[in-house]
Write a protein that holds these residues in place. Sequence first.
Motif, PDB file in Angstrom:
ATOM      1  N   ARG A 199      -6.710   6.803   4.126  1.00 20.77           N
ATOM      2  CA  ARG A 199      -7.814   7.783   4.522  1.00 20.77           C
ATOM      3  C   ARG A 199      -7.110   9.256   5.290  1.00 20.77           C
ATOM      4  N   SER A 200      -6.228   8.822   6.399  1.00 19.77           N
ATOM      5  CA  SER A 200      -5.530   9.841   7.204  1.00 19.77           C
ATOM      6  C   SER A 200      -4.835  10.561   6.476  1.00 19.77           C
ATOM      7  N   THR A 201      -3.947  10.138   5.448  1.00 16.44           N
ATOM      8  CA  THR A 201      -2.986  10.765   4.549  1.00 16.44           C
ATOM      9  C   THR A 201      -3.722  11.616   3.658  1.00 16.44           C
ATOM     10  N   SER A 246       2.226   0.217   5.978  1.00 17.26           N
ATOM     11  CA  SER A 246       0.851   0.319   5.538  1.00 17.26           C
ATOM     12  C   SER A 246       0.923   1.286   4.147  1.00 17.26           C
ATOM     13  N   ALA A 247       2.154   2.141   4.044  1.00 17.49           N
ATOM     14  CA  ALA A 247       2.279   2.988   3.091  1.00 17.49           C
ATOM     15  C   ALA A 247       2.555   2.501   1.624  1.00 17.49           C
ATOM     16  N   ASP A 259      -3.387   4.335  -3.656  1.00 15.85           N
ATOM     17  CA  ASP A 259      -4.074   5.621  -3.386  1.00 15.85           C
ATOM     18  C   ASP A 259      -3.219   6.424  -3.042  1.00 15.85           C
ATOM     19  N   LEU A 260      -2.184   6.541  -2.352  1.00 17.89           N
ATOM     20  CA  LEU A 260      -1.295   7.476  -2.224  1.00 17.89           C
ATOM     21  C   LEU A 260      -0.667   7.975  -3.441  1.00 17.89           C
ATOM     22  N   TYR A 261      -0.600   7.241  -4.432  1.00 21.18           N
ATOM     23  CA  TYR A 261      -0.166   7.943  -5.895  1.00 21.18           C
ATOM     24  C   TYR A 261      -1.169   8.645  -6.539  1.00 21.18           C
ATOM     25  N   ARG A 262      -2.468   8.553  -6.307  1.00 23.59           N
ATOM     26  CA  ARG A 262      -3.585   9.170  -6.933  1.00 23.59           C
ATOM     27  C   ARG A 262      -3.770  10.556  -6.266  1.00 23.59           C
TER      28      ARG A 262
END
Length: 316
Positions: free
Chosen positions: A241-243, A265-266, A272-275
């Motif tokens: 969320r913060s990213t 966490s990453a 999610d980070l990919y999207r």
Amino acid sequence: MKGERQQQNGLRSREERPLMYNEGANTGQEHKAAFLILREGREERTVPPADRRLPAGPCLIRSETWLLAPKLAELYASWLFAEEEPLAERLLQRMYYRLRAEASALLESPDGDWAAVTVLFTPELAARRSRLAALQDAQLEALFTALAERQRRGGDCRLDLLAPYPASAAEFAAMREFIETVAEQTLGHAYAAACRIGALIAPETQQAAAGEIARIADFLVLDGAAGGAAPESAAAEGFARSTSLALAAVRRVKPAAVVFAAGPSAAKALADLYRIGCSGVFCSAAQRTEALLRAASLTWDARAEQHLPCPRGFRR
């Protein structure tokens, strides 16, 4: 002059490097094809020099781990509490030689082919700025001296630096100037001009500040290891969320910014980070295999949705 020409010849230009920290990288939908799973931390790997391939991206090295080495840890503890300035200077000089040995070992290893090294930062020095600056100066001189020695012996390696946890663009700019000054004093103007300097960003950094830092940084690493302790699933969700918020702020200022994520966490929040369009994640050895499989599946699904040919080896 001869030494300067050797240094210039030993530096690869920005255009020759496979992952570009510039305005042409990872725009629009291209991030889905370029999402990288990169290594975090030194690994015990034996790769013959002849078999080494140019890495697709850097290996993240948190230099604070160097201070855990027994001899360095002892010197650091003594220096930290040394009240007499002459004694502190002698201890720092000894630390410099130990840091130089650590830097040389890194650059001689496969991970040194392309390493992104954090500038030293420890909580106990956060309020002691002059001491922190002295330690960082010793580390940077050790790194650049080891790099010069490696290049003199014909080694082909790349060293990027990460300013640790700047809270504002002004703070990052000051750190960048400090790094470039030490680089120029140690290696000359040629390296200082080519040196890639990024920022290691804490999750609690204000979105506006993250965007302004991205404007003048060559790349960003959003650090999931900088957050407080939390259950694994909650930590991953909060980090994603913060990213997302930080990345949105960064893209508004610099749409083509190269933004990685790091920390446990990453890796857990990889999908999610990919999207949301991260450039990739740094993973520990324990997390890397799972992360590679998940990234491959996400890439395959994205290509299927766009009716693009699947990369060789990703057939289901």
